[in-house]
Write an enzyme that holds these catalytic residues in place. Structure first.
Site, PDB file in Angstrom:
ATOM      1  N   GLU A  52      -5.738  -5.039  10.403  1.00  0.00           N
ATOM      2  CA  GLU A  52      -4.740  -3.992  10.610  1.00  0.00           C
ATOM      3  C   GLU A  52      -5.088  -3.195  11.867  1.00  0.00           C
ATOM      4  OE1 GLU A  52      -2.527  -2.809   6.829  1.00  0.00           O
ATOM      5  OE2 GLU A  52      -4.401  -1.714   6.811  1.00  0.00           O
ATOM      6  N   HIS A  58      -9.738   0.956   4.755  1.00  0.00           N
ATOM      7  CA  HIS A  58      -8.434   1.117   5.387  1.00  0.00           C
ATOM      8  C   HIS A  58      -8.572   2.067   6.579  1.00  0.00           C
ATOM      9  CE1 HIS A  58      -4.357   2.531   6.080  1.00  0.00           C
ATOM     10  NE2 HIS A  58      -3.992   1.351   5.604  1.00  0.00           N
ATOM     11  N   LYS A  99       0.049   4.229  -0.237  1.00  0.00           N
ATOM     12  CA  LYS A  99      -0.641   5.404   0.323  1.00  0.00           C
ATOM     13  C   LYS A  99      -0.429   6.605  -0.608  1.00  0.00           C
ATOM     14  CE  LYS A  99      -0.209   3.301   4.790  1.00  0.00           C
ATOM     15  NZ  LYS A  99      -0.272   3.427   6.226  1.00  0.00           N
ATOM     16  N   GLU A 107      -6.982   4.547   7.557  1.00  0.00           N
ATOM     17  CA  GLU A 107      -6.902   5.990   7.269  1.00  0.00           C
ATOM     18  C   GLU A 107      -8.193   6.491   6.619  1.00  0.00           C
ATOM     19  OE1 GLU A 107      -3.154   5.546   5.302  1.00  0.00           O
ATOM     20  OE2 GLU A 107      -2.381   4.942   7.265  1.00  0.00           O
ATOM     21  N   ASN A 167       0.856  -1.184   0.000  1.00  0.00           N
ATOM     22  CA  ASN A 167       0.000   0.000   0.000  1.00  0.00           C
ATOM     23  C   ASN A 167       0.896   1.240   0.000  1.00  0.00           C
ATOM     24  OD1 ASN A 167      -1.832   2.021   0.477  1.00  0.00           O
ATOM     25  ND2 ASN A 167      -2.386   1.355   2.545  1.00  0.00           N
ATOM     26  N   GLY A 207       1.910   2.347  10.873  1.00  0.00           N
ATOM     27  CA  GLY A 207       2.834   3.486  10.771  1.00  0.00           C
ATOM     28  C   GLY A 207       3.503   3.865  12.074  1.00  0.00           C
TER      29      GLY A 207
HETATM   30  P1  PGA Z   1       2.452   0.461   7.784  1.00  0.00           P
HETATM   31  O1  PGA Z   1       1.037   0.638   7.059  1.00  0.00           O
HETATM   32  O2  PGA Z   1       3.102  -0.764   7.214  1.00  0.00           O
HETATM   33  O3  PGA Z   1       3.212   1.727   7.483  1.00  0.00           O
HETATM   34  O4  PGA Z   1       2.188   0.308   9.251  1.00  0.00           O
HETATM   35  C1  PGA Z   1       0.238  -0.485   6.764  1.00  0.00           C
HETATM   36  C2  PGA Z   1      -1.049  -0.049   6.145  1.00  0.00           C
HETATM   37  O5  PGA Z   1      -1.542   1.036   6.474  1.00  0.00           O
HETATM   38  O6  PGA Z   1      -1.618  -0.748   5.297  1.00  0.00           O
END
Ligand code: PGA
Length: 249
Positions: free
Chosen positions: A169, A97, A12, A99, A10, A175
């Site tokens: 997740e 997701h 983003k 976010e 991903n 993150g």
């Molecule tokens: P991350 O993000 O690996 O930076 O923790 C994962 C995601 O949001 O799919």
């Protein structure tokens, strides 16, 4: 563990078309085709066509979009629809997701509509679920994840459920550099599997991925965890070398 481990990247809001072209050239140079696993890239919508063209001939690499709108066309300025994403080369779509839920206030019902429209236009929905730290500390993690799962697939026809992908997740792991332990991931994956089984017999082939601070260091132990069928990776997929290393796990 299902037969083929799954590796989803991903990106983003990173790598516009110019960077995406350079990224794909580097990645394809160092990552040879692996027929025993599923690898997919989720670039920003504006880079979808670039990544599609770059991976031409590499049928081992799939392509996804990070979000779609819940309607197929019309006056929805700024949005991308499922048929447009499919036309641009996407085979998969991330839905719900963390976010999208927490920055853009997407509700479980909106997530359900997006999950439902995706397969109508040939896209596989990747339903993302996960609890916040506060919910975990209140001992509500399972309840929240079950609710997201149950409502998330509620608008799908039963026979379509075996075709989706689920990603667990935990929000506190995304993150942050603090991933779930393999044990924590396993225990939530078990609950998700049981719920899927109860809601849709015949859904045992649905891959359940773990996401949240997956890195070159912890990918192996997470992939070895019972019930973890693959990983959904954010930060650690942004450089092609690190991502290739994870995909070779
Ligand atoms: P991350 O993000 O690996 O930076 O923790 C994962 C995601 O949001 O799919």
């Amino acid at each position: 563990m299902i037969q083929r481990p799954v590796f989803f990247a991903n990106w983003k809001m990173n790598h516009g078309p110019t960077e995406a072209r350079a990224y794909m050239a580097a990645f394809l140079r160092i990552f040879s085709p692996h027929e025993d696993r599923t690898v997919a890239m989720f670039p920003p919508a504006l880079s979808l066509a670039t990544v599609r063209d770059a991976r031409a001939g590499r049928t081992d690499i799939q392509l996804g979009i990070q979000n779609i709108y819940s309607r197929d066309r019309g006056a929805f300025t700024g949005e991308n629809s499922a048929p447009m994403a499919r036309d641009a080369g996407a085979e998969l779509v991330l839905v719900g997701h963390s976010e999208r839920r927490h920055v853009f206030d997407e509700t479980n019902l909106e997530v359900a509509q997006k999950v439902a429209i995706a397969p109508q236009f040939g896209l596989t929905p990747v339903l993302c679920v996960g609890e916040t730290l506060q919910e975990r500390e209140m001992d509500a993690a399972e309840h929240i994840v079950m609710e997201q799962l149950e409502i998330g697939i509620s608008a799908l026809r039963k026979e379509t459920i075996p075709q989706i992908v689920v990603a667990y997740e935990p929000v506190w792991a995304i993150g942050t550099g603090r991933s779930a332990t393999p044990e924590d991931a396993s225990s939530m994956h078990r609950v998700i599997r049981e719920k899927l089984r109860a809601l849709a017999p015949g859904s045992d082939g649905v891959p359940i991925l773990y996401g949240g601070s997956v890195s070159t260091k912890n990918a192996k132990s997470l992939l070895e965890a019972d019930g973890v069928d693959g990983v959904l990776v954010g930060s650690a997929c942004l450089d092609p070398e690190g991502w290739a290393e994870i995909c070779r796990t």
